[in-house]
Design a protein around this motif. Structure first.
Motif, PDB file in Angstrom:
ATOM      1  N   LEU A 103     -15.396  -7.387  -5.509  1.00  0.00           N
ATOM      2  CA  LEU A 103     -14.063  -6.865  -5.252  1.00  0.00           C
ATOM      3  C   LEU A 103     -14.174  -6.058  -3.966  1.00  0.00           C
ATOM      4  O   LEU A 103     -15.033  -5.170  -3.863  1.00  0.00           O
ATOM      5  CB  LEU A 103     -13.657  -5.922  -6.384  1.00  0.00           C
ATOM      6  N   ILE A 104     -13.337  -6.355  -2.992  1.00  0.00           N
ATOM      7  CA  ILE A 104     -13.459  -5.706  -1.691  1.00  0.00           C
ATOM      8  C   ILE A 104     -12.170  -4.948  -1.374  1.00  0.00           C
ATOM      9  O   ILE A 104     -11.080  -5.523  -1.395  1.00  0.00           O
ATOM     10  CB  ILE A 104     -13.702  -6.757  -0.589  1.00  0.00           C
ATOM     11  N   CYS A 105     -12.291  -3.664  -1.094  1.00  0.00           N
ATOM     12  CA  CYS A 105     -11.105  -2.900  -0.711  1.00  0.00           C
ATOM     13  C   CYS A 105     -10.859  -3.086   0.780  1.00  0.00           C
ATOM     14  O   CYS A 105     -11.707  -2.776   1.612  1.00  0.00           O
ATOM     15  CB  CYS A 105     -11.273  -1.415  -1.023  1.00  0.00           C
ATOM     16  N   LYS A 110     -14.740  -0.470   0.498  1.00  0.00           N
ATOM     17  CA  LYS A 110     -15.548  -0.322  -0.710  1.00  0.00           C
ATOM     18  C   LYS A 110     -15.813  -1.687  -1.358  1.00  0.00           C
ATOM     19  O   LYS A 110     -14.926  -2.533  -1.417  1.00  0.00           O
ATOM     20  CB  LYS A 110     -14.794   0.587  -1.690  1.00  0.00           C
ATOM     21  N   ILE A 112     -17.052  -3.533  -4.856  1.00  0.00           N
ATOM     22  CA  ILE A 112     -17.394  -3.392  -6.268  1.00  0.00           C
ATOM     23  C   ILE A 112     -17.951  -4.711  -6.766  1.00  0.00           C
ATOM     24  O   ILE A 112     -17.367  -5.767  -6.538  1.00  0.00           O
ATOM     25  CB  ILE A 112     -16.167  -2.958  -7.087  1.00  0.00           C
ATOM     26  N   LEU A 139     -16.939 -15.999  -5.765  1.00  0.00           N
ATOM     27  CA  LEU A 139     -15.605 -15.488  -6.062  1.00  0.00           C
ATOM     28  C   LEU A 139     -15.467 -14.118  -5.425  1.00  0.00           C
ATOM     29  O   LEU A 139     -16.255 -13.220  -5.690  1.00  0.00           O
ATOM     30  CB  LEU A 139     -15.399 -15.375  -7.581  1.00  0.00           C
ATOM     31  N   ARG A 140     -14.473 -13.997  -4.561  1.00  0.00           N
ATOM     32  CA  ARG A 140     -14.219 -12.715  -3.928  1.00  0.00           C
ATOM     33  C   ARG A 140     -12.755 -12.379  -4.085  1.00  0.00           C
ATOM     34  O   ARG A 140     -11.900 -13.251  -3.981  1.00  0.00           O
ATOM     35  CB  ARG A 140     -14.590 -12.776  -2.447  1.00  0.00           C
ATOM     36  N   MET A 141     -12.500 -11.118  -4.365  1.00  0.00           N
ATOM     37  CA  MET A 141     -11.109 -10.682  -4.518  1.00  0.00           C
ATOM     38  C   MET A 141     -10.898  -9.490  -3.592  1.00  0.00           C
ATOM     39  O   MET A 141     -11.674  -8.537  -3.600  1.00  0.00           O
ATOM     40  CB  MET A 141     -10.840 -10.293  -5.963  1.00  0.00           C
ATOM     41  N   TRP A 142      -9.842  -9.568  -2.788  1.00  0.00           N
ATOM     42  CA  TRP A 142      -9.517  -8.479  -1.880  1.00  0.00           C
ATOM     43  C   TRP A 142      -8.277  -7.733  -2.375  1.00  0.00           C
ATOM     44  O   TRP A 142      -7.365  -8.339  -2.947  1.00  0.00           O
ATOM     45  CB  TRP A 142      -9.233  -9.005  -0.481  1.00  0.00           C
ATOM     46  N   GLY A 143      -8.284  -6.461  -2.151  1.00  0.00           N
ATOM     47  CA  GLY A 143      -7.133  -5.683  -2.561  1.00  0.00           C
ATOM     48  C   GLY A 143      -7.301  -4.244  -2.140  1.00  0.00           C
ATOM     49  O   GLY A 143      -8.131  -3.932  -1.290  1.00  0.00           O
ATOM     50  N   VAL A 144      -6.511  -3.381  -2.752  1.00  0.00           N
ATOM     51  CA  VAL A 144      -6.590  -1.966  -2.420  1.00  0.00           C
ATOM     52  C   VAL A 144      -7.104  -1.219  -3.637  1.00  0.00           C
ATOM     53  O   VAL A 144      -6.564  -1.357  -4.732  1.00  0.00           O
ATOM     54  CB  VAL A 144      -5.201  -1.431  -2.005  1.00  0.00           C
ATOM     55  N   CYS A 145      -8.155  -0.459  -3.456  1.00  0.00           N
ATOM     56  CA  CYS A 145      -8.775   0.241  -4.580  1.00  0.00           C
ATOM     57  C   CYS A 145      -7.914   1.420  -5.028  1.00  0.00           C
ATOM     58  O   CYS A 145      -6.992   1.827  -4.320  1.00  0.00           O
ATOM     59  CB  CYS A 145     -10.179   0.720  -4.221  1.00  0.00           C
ATOM     60  N   VAL A 171      -9.325 -12.591   5.527  1.00  0.00           N
ATOM     61  CA  VAL A 171      -9.756 -12.595   4.147  1.00  0.00           C
ATOM     62  C   VAL A 171     -10.577 -13.833   3.808  1.00  0.00           C
ATOM     63  O   VAL A 171     -11.135 -13.952   2.731  1.00  0.00           O
ATOM     64  CB  VAL A 171      -8.489 -12.402   3.281  1.00  0.00           C
ATOM     65  N   VAL A 172     -10.694 -14.739   4.747  1.00  0.00           N
ATOM     66  CA  VAL A 172     -11.442 -15.954   4.454  1.00  0.00           C
ATOM     67  C   VAL A 172     -12.801 -16.000   5.128  1.00  0.00           C
ATOM     68  O   VAL A 172     -13.576 -16.901   4.881  1.00  0.00           O
ATOM     69  CB  VAL A 172     -10.697 -17.228   4.914  1.00  0.00           C
TER      70      VAL A 172
ATOM     71  N   GLY B 131      -9.025  -0.947 -11.225  1.00  0.00           N
ATOM     72  CA  GLY B 131      -7.954  -0.214 -10.551  1.00  0.00           C
ATOM     73  C   GLY B 131      -7.531  -0.783  -9.212  1.00  0.00           C
ATOM     74  O   GLY B 131      -6.955  -0.082  -8.387  1.00  0.00           O
ATOM     75  N   PHE B 132      -7.855  -2.038  -8.952  1.00  0.00           N
ATOM     76  CA  PHE B 132      -7.482  -2.663  -7.676  1.00  0.00           C
ATOM     77  C   PHE B 132      -6.100  -3.299  -7.747  1.00  0.00           C
ATOM     78  O   PHE B 132      -5.734  -3.891  -8.744  1.00  0.00           O
ATOM     79  CB  PHE B 132      -8.480  -3.770  -7.311  1.00  0.00           C
ATOM     80  N   ARG B 133      -5.344  -3.153  -6.674  1.00  0.00           N
ATOM     81  CA  ARG B 133      -4.134  -3.940  -6.496  1.00  0.00           C
ATOM     82  C   ARG B 133      -4.506  -5.116  -5.606  1.00  0.00           C
ATOM     83  O   ARG B 133      -4.773  -4.945  -4.416  1.00  0.00           O
ATOM     84  CB  ARG B 133      -3.034  -3.082  -5.864  1.00  0.00           C
ATOM     85  N   LEU B 134      -4.541  -6.307  -6.191  1.00  0.00           N
ATOM     86  CA  LEU B 134      -5.043  -7.481  -5.473  1.00  0.00           C
ATOM     87  C   LEU B 134      -4.058  -7.993  -4.432  1.00  0.00           C
ATOM     88  O   LEU B 134      -2.856  -7.999  -4.663  1.00  0.00           O
ATOM     89  CB  LEU B 134      -5.338  -8.612  -6.454  1.00  0.00           C
ATOM     90  N   THR B 135      -4.602  -8.412  -3.300  1.00  0.00           N
ATOM     91  CA  THR B 135      -3.761  -9.041  -2.291  1.00  0.00           C
ATOM     92  C   THR B 135      -4.179 -10.483  -2.076  1.00  0.00           C
ATOM     93  O   THR B 135      -3.409 -11.283  -1.558  1.00  0.00           O
ATOM     94  CB  THR B 135      -3.885  -8.309  -0.949  1.00  0.00           C
ATOM     95  N   ASN B 136      -5.395 -10.789  -2.475  1.00  0.00           N
ATOM     96  CA  ASN B 136      -5.929 -12.100  -2.129  1.00  0.00           C
ATOM     97  C   ASN B 136      -7.204 -12.371  -2.903  1.00  0.00           C
ATOM     98  O   ASN B 136      -7.885 -11.447  -3.306  1.00  0.00           O
ATOM     99  CB  ASN B 136      -6.275 -12.102  -0.639  1.00  0.00           C
ATOM    100  N   HIS B 137      -7.500 -13.629  -3.099  1.00  0.00           N
ATOM    101  CA  HIS B 137      -8.804 -13.931  -3.681  1.00  0.00           C
ATOM    102  C   HIS B 137      -9.211 -15.341  -3.309  1.00  0.00           C
ATOM    103  O   HIS B 137      -8.400 -16.163  -2.910  1.00  0.00           O
ATOM    104  CB  HIS B 137      -8.787 -13.750  -5.190  1.00  0.00           C
ATOM    105  N   SER B 138     -10.471 -15.581  -3.427  1.00  0.00           N
ATOM    106  CA  SER B 138     -11.033 -16.856  -2.992  1.00  0.00           C
ATOM    107  C   SER B 138     -12.175 -17.246  -3.908  1.00  0.00           C
ATOM    108  O   SER B 138     -13.133 -16.505  -4.064  1.00  0.00           O
ATOM    109  CB  SER B 138     -11.540 -16.717  -1.556  1.00  0.00           C
ATOM    110  N   LEU B 139     -12.001 -18.392  -4.541  1.00  0.00           N
ATOM    111  CA  LEU B 139     -13.067 -18.911  -5.406  1.00  0.00           C
ATOM    112  C   LEU B 139     -13.493 -20.258  -4.867  1.00  0.00           C
ATOM    113  O   LEU B 139     -12.671 -21.160  -4.704  1.00  0.00           O
ATOM    114  CB  LEU B 139     -12.556 -19.064  -6.841  1.00  0.00           C
TER     115      LEU B 139
END
Lengths: 173, 173
Positions: A103-105, A110, A112, A139-145, A171-172, B131-139
């Motif tokens: 999980l990437i902020c 940050k 996780i 699997l990577r997920m981006w968002g705001v922590c 994000v890619v 506690g993340f607000r997701l904006t994007n993800h890639s699998l």
DNA sequence: TTGATTGCAAAGCATTTGCATGCTA
DNA sequence: TAGCATGCAAATGCTTTGCAATCAA
């Protein structure tokens, strides 16, 4: 981060030496030093990061050697390459580390690490459905922590002098 | 691939023009051409790929413009960037396309798009847990597809002259 | 001794940027 | 006419490679 146990440390060195021997390669002081520093550093490191840590101990070591040694560590199964979207390749410890995702902020950089057996299961099922024999997945997920969400809501600036480890552009990547 | 319906085609053009207008940008013949060709081409395209297709229609168009226009298409929501591990950025159609993930054959470069609501669900739960607000993800999952497994088992070579679209070097790229 | 290893500089490769010129709105 | 767009060349950023010198086995 928990301090690495002495036995594990030695085990990883052994794995590296074995890999070197099996491949008909040679043990050198540079490789020893780079391995040593990599093992002592938890966290996600770029080749550049590792290079500077190595520099402190031996300024004669070059960039190229660090790049090449990280490839070697990866082949030996001690390191794993990851990308978080800032265009750089990060290396994380792989030996005895459970597979995990990230999980990437995108605000503070940050990272996780998380693991979900259910997700892994579903992935395997999906691969099976399409007749694939899986070798790898990411699997990577981006968002705001949570912290950064709070900061935004309160109209407060990022902690002064805070330099995100990872500055996500795309994000890619 | 199903032939794109005329209405959808027009709708996408409209979206692009709207985006251009909203952003205070200008409509040009190059952008029109690049959009047109992108829309008519299903499959995953690199900027380079698209550049050559555009060249056939108008040799005066430069690389840079294709790069810049693909960024524009991405911003407009018509294209999405993906990476499969060969160091290049691919673009796929995004408008009216369900979110999906990718299975990549490391032997022949075949790309399979798949979707799993269960995986998406679990991802969201995982993000929530941290506690993340997701904006994007890639699998992405790499492996060997059924055809390539067969070929390997039978000690038969890859189809003569077969050029994998995607040559996977590193699985994290 | 032999051939792997090193470090430097140079090359690669995909992508981005500076800038003079060209063109929409 | 203003200022966005274009295309070229050059720059960028990360990574890899060629090569002569060095060093492990």
């Amino acid at each position: 981060m928990v301090k690495k146990k002495r036995e594990e440390f030695l085990k990883e060195k052994e794995i590296f030496l074995e890999h070197i021997q099996k491949a008909g390669l040679r043990r050198t002081s540079q490789r020893d030093l780079i391995l040593e520093i990599f093992l002592r550093t938890e966290d996600h490191l770029t080749s550049e990061d590792l290079y500077w840590l190595v520099q402190k101990k031996d300024p004669s070591v070059g960039h190229t050697t660090v790049y090449r040694t990280l490839k070697l560590l990866t082949e030996a199964g001690l390191a794993r390459e990851v990308r978080f979207g800032d265009g750089k390749t990060y290396y994380e410890h792989h030996y005895n580390h459970e597979h995990h995702d990230h999980l990437i902020c995108t605000e503070c950089g940050k990272i996780i690490e998380f693991f979900s057996a259910e997700i892994e299961d579903l992935q395997d099922k999906m691969a099976e459905k399409y007749g694939f024999r899986l070798t790898n997945h990411s699997l990577r997920m981006w968002g705001v922590c949570g912290d950064c969400q709070k900061r935004t809501n309160e109209y407060i600036e990022a902690p002064s002098g805070a330099q995100p480890r990872v500055r996500v552009k795309s994000v890619v990547n």
